[in-house]
Design a protein around this motif. Structure first.
Motif, PDB file in Angstrom:
ATOM      1  N   ILE B 139       0.820  -1.216   0.000  1.00 22.64           N
ATOM      2  CA  ILE B 139       0.000   0.000   0.000  1.00 22.64           C
ATOM      3  C   ILE B 139       0.854   1.266   0.000  1.00 22.64           C
ATOM      4  O   ILE B 139       0.365   2.340  -0.363  1.00 22.64           O
ATOM      5  N   LYS B 140       2.139   1.113   0.328  1.00 24.10           N
ATOM      6  CA  LYS B 140       3.018   2.278   0.485  1.00 24.10           C
ATOM      7  C   LYS B 140       2.832   3.315  -0.619  1.00 24.10           C
ATOM      8  O   LYS B 140       2.931   2.997  -1.798  1.00 24.10           O
ATOM      9  N   GLY B 141       2.560   4.541  -0.219  1.00 28.92           N
ATOM     10  CA  GLY B 141       2.482   5.657  -1.167  1.00 28.92           C
ATOM     11  C   GLY B 141       1.194   5.738  -1.948  1.00 28.92           C
ATOM     12  O   GLY B 141       1.021   6.622  -2.782  1.00 28.92           O
ATOM     13  N   LYS B 142       0.254   4.852  -1.690  1.00 31.95           N
ATOM     14  CA  LYS B 142      -0.994   4.879  -2.467  1.00 31.95           C
ATOM     15  C   LYS B 142      -2.194   5.161  -1.554  1.00 31.95           C
ATOM     16  O   LYS B 142      -2.206   4.754  -0.397  1.00 31.95           O
ATOM     17  N   LYS B 143      -3.175   5.830  -2.170  1.00 34.52           N
ATOM     18  CA  LYS B 143      -4.395   6.105  -1.413  1.00 34.52           C
ATOM     19  C   LYS B 143      -5.190   4.803  -1.259  1.00 34.52           C
ATOM     20  O   LYS B 143      -5.702   4.480  -0.182  1.00 34.52           O
ATOM     21  N   PHE B 144      -5.343   4.101  -2.368  1.00 33.44           N
ATOM     22  CA  PHE B 144      -5.987   2.794  -2.373  1.00 33.44           C
ATOM     23  C   PHE B 144      -5.050   1.817  -3.076  1.00 33.44           C
ATOM     24  O   PHE B 144      -4.163   2.235  -3.820  1.00 33.44           O
ATOM     25  N   PHE B 145      -5.264   0.522  -2.870  1.00 35.92           N
ATOM     26  CA  PHE B 145      -4.483  -0.481  -3.592  1.00 35.92           C
ATOM     27  C   PHE B 145      -4.700  -0.323  -5.087  1.00 35.92           C
ATOM     28  O   PHE B 145      -3.822  -0.595  -5.887  1.00 35.92           O
ATOM     29  N   TRP B 187      -4.914   3.829   4.822  1.00 34.27           N
ATOM     30  CA  TRP B 187      -5.809   3.223   3.826  1.00 34.27           C
ATOM     31  C   TRP B 187      -7.144   2.853   4.458  1.00 34.27           C
ATOM     32  O   TRP B 187      -8.209   3.061   3.850  1.00 34.27           O
ATOM     33  N   MET B 188      -7.098   2.335   5.688  1.00 28.25           N
ATOM     34  CA  MET B 188      -8.322   1.944   6.374  1.00 28.25           C
ATOM     35  C   MET B 188      -9.275   3.124   6.492  1.00 28.25           C
ATOM     36  O   MET B 188     -10.477   2.996   6.242  1.00 28.25           O
ATOM     37  N   THR B 189      -8.722   4.278   6.855  1.00 26.41           N
ATOM     38  CA  THR B 189      -9.552   5.485   6.991  1.00 26.41           C
ATOM     39  C   THR B 189     -10.123   5.888   5.634  1.00 26.41           C
ATOM     40  O   THR B 189     -11.323   6.191   5.521  1.00 26.41           O
ATOM     41  N   ASN B 190      -9.271   5.896   4.617  1.00 22.42           N
ATOM     42  CA  ASN B 190      -9.738   6.252   3.265  1.00 22.42           C
ATOM     43  C   ASN B 190     -10.867   5.336   2.816  1.00 22.42           C
ATOM     44  O   ASN B 190     -11.864   5.771   2.243  1.00 22.42           O
TER      45      ASN B 190
END
Lengths: 221, 228
Positions: B139-145, B187-190
């Motif tokens: 997930i590093k650096g990404k809003k979503f996968f 990511w969980m929050t997004n």
């Protein structure tokens, strides 16, 4: 002219999962370099290409790894769509093909392992589960020449490598698949007429010797 | 294509079934939701999924499709708006690999962690955290996968933000350490803030009651599962 990127397949011994990838590549007429892995002494390449599971098969294309045999077969089918399409084009039949290939992994594989690993009551249960799973596949096959219909496809690729292991299961478990699932054996023999299959599947007696060897080395009696 | 009626046989607290709902909602596909009592299976379910007898089952114009990942791919291939899987074969293979890997490594360990105690739980939590570490790299650096938008892998892992904290509470354990897994935590929050996701989640209190009873029922089933 664009040079075809190098294709490498990491496999090992009599793995039915490695055979799936080999059959798919052969069906498509893809030239590739095969590298045999010693799973007791995994190569740096395997550890780099599949760091999570360190398992074979691994397909390496354009220097990038693709892992998990059914994912590899789908990848091959998508990248080289012109020869021998393995998955049907309509979404529903595709879903059915994926379902039954998945079934082979969920049910057939695990029960088959227990057949040659276990003894006594445990083995009887394993045999029952194994044959039950084959019967369900046979029911889905029905009177079709192949699982997808008239042409050799995804589910056939997923299941046929197990055929060279049947002799071992039968010998360890004292039963005959043909007695319970004759249509499945006819299907297997039909698949064996394809060069991609006959050239790929191991000799069943060699598989049996291989298992005896493995049991000797790694398992207490 | 896709104008025939769509039904989803589901169970309110199943993370597998929820995946299918999310996919349908993201694509704006109308469907009929049919609740199944998985502890008292209906003849409808047994008829639609005779092999596994499980939810979810998607029924599209009388054709049943089972197994959540297979259903997701079917949905993506049938309704083209809001694509879920990447187009490139390598990226597709990569997403599929991670969905399968997370299922195998993380979900099982988290579930067993919820159901067990003592050493068994400790080993399960250790295994779950190891799996989390690997997912953190992804997930590093990404809003979503899926990049800027929710994609197949987000949906496949979508149980993590909502089910895991419930399981943690039920099992009195901690798998998600925010400092150790900052990417996943963000990511969980997004994911949970996305309007489609936010409005589809089952009530937390009801989930706690349900999973407490599952823990009680299953506590002796997983002894000695993880050995280090």
């Amino acid at each position: 002219m664009v040079e075809e990127a190098k294709v490498v397949l990491l496999g090992s011994g009599f793995s039915m999962f490695g055979m799936r990838a080999k059959i798919a590549l052969a069906e498509k007429g893809i030239k590739y370099e095969y590298m045999e892995e010693d799973l007791a002494n995994k190569s740096p390449l395997l550890q780099e290409m599949n760091p999570i599971h360190k398992k074979i098969p691994v397909l390496i294309h354009h220097g990038r790894p693709i892992c998990e045999s059914l994912i590899i077969v789908e990848y091959i089918d998508m990248v080289w769509p012109n020869n021998s399409p393995l998955l049907p084009s309509d979404p529903y039949h595709k879903a059915q093909a994926r379902f039954w290939a998945d079934f082979v992994d969920l049910k057939v594989y695990h029960a088959s392992r227990r057949v040659w690993i276990s003894k006594g009551d445990e083995q009887e249960v394993a045999k029952k589960d194994f044959l039950e799973s084959l019967k369900q596949l046979e029911e889905f096959l029905g009177d079709k020449p192949y699982f997808g219909g008239d042409t050799f496809g995804f589910v056939d690729v997923a299941l046929i490598p197990f055929y060279c292991w049947f002799y071992s299961y039968e010998t360890f478990g004292n039963f005959k698949v043909e007695a319970e699932c004759p249509k499945l054996i006819s299907w297997a023999k039909r698949c064996m007429q394809r060069e991609s299959v006959s050239e790929t599947l191991a000799d069943e007696k060699e598989v049996y010797e291989g298992i005896l060897d493995y049991k000797d080395k790694f398992m207490l009696n | 294509m896709g104008s025939e009626d769509v039904k989803l046989i589901s169970f309110w607290v199943s993370p597998f079934a929820k995946r299918v709902e999310w996919a349908l909602k993201l694509k704006g596909v109308e469907y009929e939701y049919i609740e199944e009592d998985i502890f008292n299976k209906s003849s409808l379910l047994l008829e639609l999924n005779p092999v596994h007898k499980k939810v979810p089952v998607l029924v599209h114009g009388h054709k049943p499709i089972a197994e959540s990942f297979i259903i997701l791919e079917y949905i993506d291939e049938t309704w083209n708006q809001y694509p879920l899987l990447p187009h490139h074969p390598y990226q597709r293979a990569h997403a599929r690999f991670w969905a399968a890997t997370a299922e195998e490594m993380l979900m099982e360990a988290a579930w067993i962690g919820m159901c067990t105690s003592g050493d068994d739980q400790e080993n399960a939590v250790k295994a779950a955290r190891e799996a989390m570490e690997k997912i953190e790299e992804e997930i590093k650096g990404k809003k979503f996968f899926g990049g800027e938008n929710i994609g197949y892998l987000d949906i496949a892992l979508g149980w993590i933000p909502y089910w895991t904290p419930v399981w943690e509470e039920v099992g009195s354990m901690q798998i998600i350490e925010p400092l150790r897994f900052p990417g996943i935590t963000a990511w969980m929050t997004n994911f949970l803030n996305h309007p489609v996701i936010k409005d589809s989640l089952p009530p937390r209190e009801d989930m706690l009651v349900y999973f407490h009873s599952r823990r009680k029922a299953l506590s002796s089933s997983f002894q000695g599962r993880f050995k280090f």
